[in-house]
Scaffold this motif. Sequence first.
Motif, mmCIF file in Angstrom:
data_model
loop_
_atom_site.group_PDB
_atom_site.id
_atom_site.type_symbol
_atom_site.label_atom_id
_atom_site.label_comp_id
_atom_site.label_asym_id
_atom_site.label_seq_id
_atom_site.Cartn_x
_atom_site.Cartn_y
_atom_site.Cartn_z
ATOM 1 N N ARG A 50 0.822 -1.218 0.000
ATOM 2 C CA ARG A 50 0.000 0.000 0.000
ATOM 3 C C ARG A 50 0.850 1.260 0.000
ATOM 4 N N HIS A 51 2.069 1.137 0.497
ATOM 5 C CA HIS A 51 2.940 2.316 0.607
ATOM 6 C C HIS A 51 4.067 2.296 -0.430
ATOM 7 N N GLY A 52 3.863 1.542 -1.504
ATOM 8 C CA GLY A 52 4.823 1.546 -2.604
ATOM 9 C C GLY A 52 6.136 0.867 -2.297
ATOM 10 N N MET A 53 6.128 -0.075 -1.346
ATOM 11 C CA MET A 53 7.372 -0.765 -0.976
ATOM 12 C C MET A 53 7.226 -2.279 -1.112
ATOM 13 N N ALA A 54 6.475 -2.707 -2.126
ATOM 14 C CA ALA A 54 6.250 -4.142 -2.330
ATOM 15 C C ALA A 54 7.581 -4.869 -2.500
ATOM 16 N N LEU A 73 8.666 0.205 10.704
ATOM 17 C CA LEU A 73 7.927 0.659 9.531
ATOM 18 C C LEU A 73 8.088 2.160 9.327
ATOM 19 N N LEU A 74 8.110 2.898 10.415
ATOM 20 C CA LEU A 74 8.312 4.339 10.319
ATOM 21 C C LEU A 74 9.670 4.639 9.686
ATOM 22 N N ALA A 75 10.690 3.901 10.117
ATOM 23 C CA ALA A 75 12.033 4.108 9.558
ATOM 24 C C ALA A 75 12.042 3.821 8.058
ATOM 25 N N ARG A 76 11.295 2.804 7.639
ATOM 26 C CA ARG A 76 11.247 2.471 6.213
ATOM 27 C C ARG A 76 10.500 3.537 5.420
ATOM 28 N N HIS A 82 8.459 8.588 1.855
ATOM 29 C CA HIS A 82 7.009 8.512 1.675
ATOM 30 C C HIS A 82 6.331 9.730 2.310
ATOM 31 N N PRO A 83 5.336 10.290 1.636
ATOM 32 C CA PRO A 83 4.644 11.464 2.179
ATOM 33 C C PRO A 83 4.072 11.242 3.577
ATOM 34 N N ARG A 84 3.725 10.000 3.880
ATOM 35 C CA ARG A 84 3.135 9.739 5.190
ATOM 36 C C ARG A 84 4.136 9.976 6.324
ATOM 37 N N ALA A 85 5.417 9.960 6.003
ATOM 38 C CA ALA A 85 6.443 10.151 7.028
ATOM 39 C C ALA A 85 6.620 11.613 7.416
ATOM 40 N N ALA A 86 5.936 12.506 6.719
ATOM 41 C CA ALA A 86 6.027 13.928 7.051
ATOM 42 C C ALA A 86 5.263 14.201 8.346
ATOM 43 N N GLY A 87 5.712 15.192 9.076
ATOM 44 C CA GLY A 87 5.030 15.556 10.315
ATOM 45 C C GLY A 87 5.634 14.890 11.526
ATOM 46 N N SER A 88 4.862 14.836 12.581
ATOM 47 C CA SER A 88 5.342 14.312 13.865
ATOM 48 C C SER A 88 5.572 12.811 13.805
ATOM 49 N N SER A 90 6.451 10.971 16.343
ATOM 50 C CA SER A 90 5.859 10.395 17.544
ATOM 51 C C SER A 90 4.391 10.062 17.303
ATOM 52 N N ARG A 91 3.683 10.997 16.682
ATOM 53 C CA ARG A 91 2.276 10.776 16.376
ATOM 54 C C ARG A 91 2.110 9.631 15.381
ATOM 55 N N LEU A 92 2.960 9.601 14.348
ATOM 56 C CA LEU A 92 2.850 8.568 13.329
ATOM 57 C C LEU A 92 3.184 7.193 13.897
ATOM 58 N N ARG A 93 4.154 7.144 14.797
ATOM 59 C CA ARG A 93 4.518 5.858 15.414
ATOM 60 C C ARG A 93 3.325 5.276 16.165
ATOM 61 N N CYS A 94 2.642 6.104 16.930
ATOM 62 C CA CYS A 94 1.457 5.646 17.662
ATOM 63 C C CYS A 94 0.346 5.249 16.701
ATOM 64 N N GLU A 95 0.198 6.004 15.640
ATOM 65 C CA GLU A 95 -0.822 5.722 14.634
ATOM 66 C C GLU A 95 -0.553 4.380 13.956
ATOM 67 N N LEU A 96 0.708 4.134 13.624
ATOM 68 C CA LEU A 96 1.076 2.877 12.971
ATOM 69 C C LEU A 96 0.855 1.686 13.897
ATOM 70 N N GLN A 97 1.208 1.838 15.171
ATOM 71 C CA GLN A 97 1.005 0.743 16.112
ATOM 72 C C GLN A 97 -0.472 0.408 16.258
ATOM 73 N N ALA A 98 -1.316 1.417 16.387
ATOM 74 C CA ALA A 98 -2.760 1.189 16.506
ATOM 75 C C ALA A 98 -3.298 0.527 15.242
ATOM 76 N N GLU A 99 -2.776 0.942 14.094
ATOM 77 C CA GLU A 99 -3.206 0.366 12.824
ATOM 78 C C GLU A 99 -2.822 -1.105 12.739
ATOM 79 N N LEU A 100 -1.597 -1.438 13.146
ATOM 80 C CA LEU A 100 -1.148 -2.830 13.130
ATOM 81 C C LEU A 100 -1.975 -3.687 14.082
ATOM 82 N N ASP A 101 -2.197 -3.183 15.294
ATOM 83 C CA ASP A 101 -2.955 -3.958 16.294
ATOM 84 C C ASP A 101 -4.368 -4.260 15.800
#
Length: 249
Positions: A50-54, A73-76, A82-88, A90-101
């Motif tokens: 989904r994030h262009g890293m197949a 995943l954030l580091a990748r 990737h545009p999604r890595a822009a911004g905070s 810390s916020r994205l890390r929490c968002e990614l964890q919730a998404e994975l769970d």
Amino acid sequence: MSATLTLLTEAATASGPASEQVQAAIFDCDGLLFDSESVWLAMLADFHARHGMAGADLAPLTGLVSDAAAEALLARLVDAGHPRAAGSHSRLRCELQAELDADYSERIAAGVPQMPGAAELIAALAARVPVAVASNGRRVDVRMMLAASGLAEHITRVCTVEDVAVGKPAPDLYFAAARALGVDPAACIAFEDSPVGSEAATAAGMVVTGVNPDTGIELACRHRLTSLQQVRVSGVPADFTLHGAVQET
């Protein structure tokens, strides 16, 4: 009380069967008792696509807790620009964890196959010694799989990443499981399928049995098997009492 386990290692090495006498058995969950590791990896493969890293290497993400996976995943995403890595971050890390769970829980709720030999080995051991599960997974997911499979009735204690300050490869989970069973870690046999899990059990001083059909995956273990079907249990079944055991939370 104790159980004697014969480990039919001739299928994985040239050393032949080995024997261990133990007072308790502790199992990893994902990839060992259930084929849930494939669910986890399929989920991560979908994320990368989904994030262009197949086609990205998923092996380093095997066995990780969701917060560590989110960090990776954030580091990748950052490395890929990737545009999604822009911004905070810390916020994205929490968002990614919730998404994975959430994604993982939804996927395993559909049902996860047991690994060959898991039910038989758990039942044979539980008739002789206390059995625990020590998992890097979340309690809700681990309990869901154990209950749906019928294995829960044979498990004395369940310890998950939520019960310790840090998950595998730190030994905390295995120390917690041994403490919950009231058994010295050195008298426990631990079954693991991943490098991080085998490192954790080894650091806890347990008799570690690595179980993975992929001989290219290195495991820190005393014994190496390709399947739980290669374990035989003997000894007189007995009732047991958990002296000084810590009650599960």
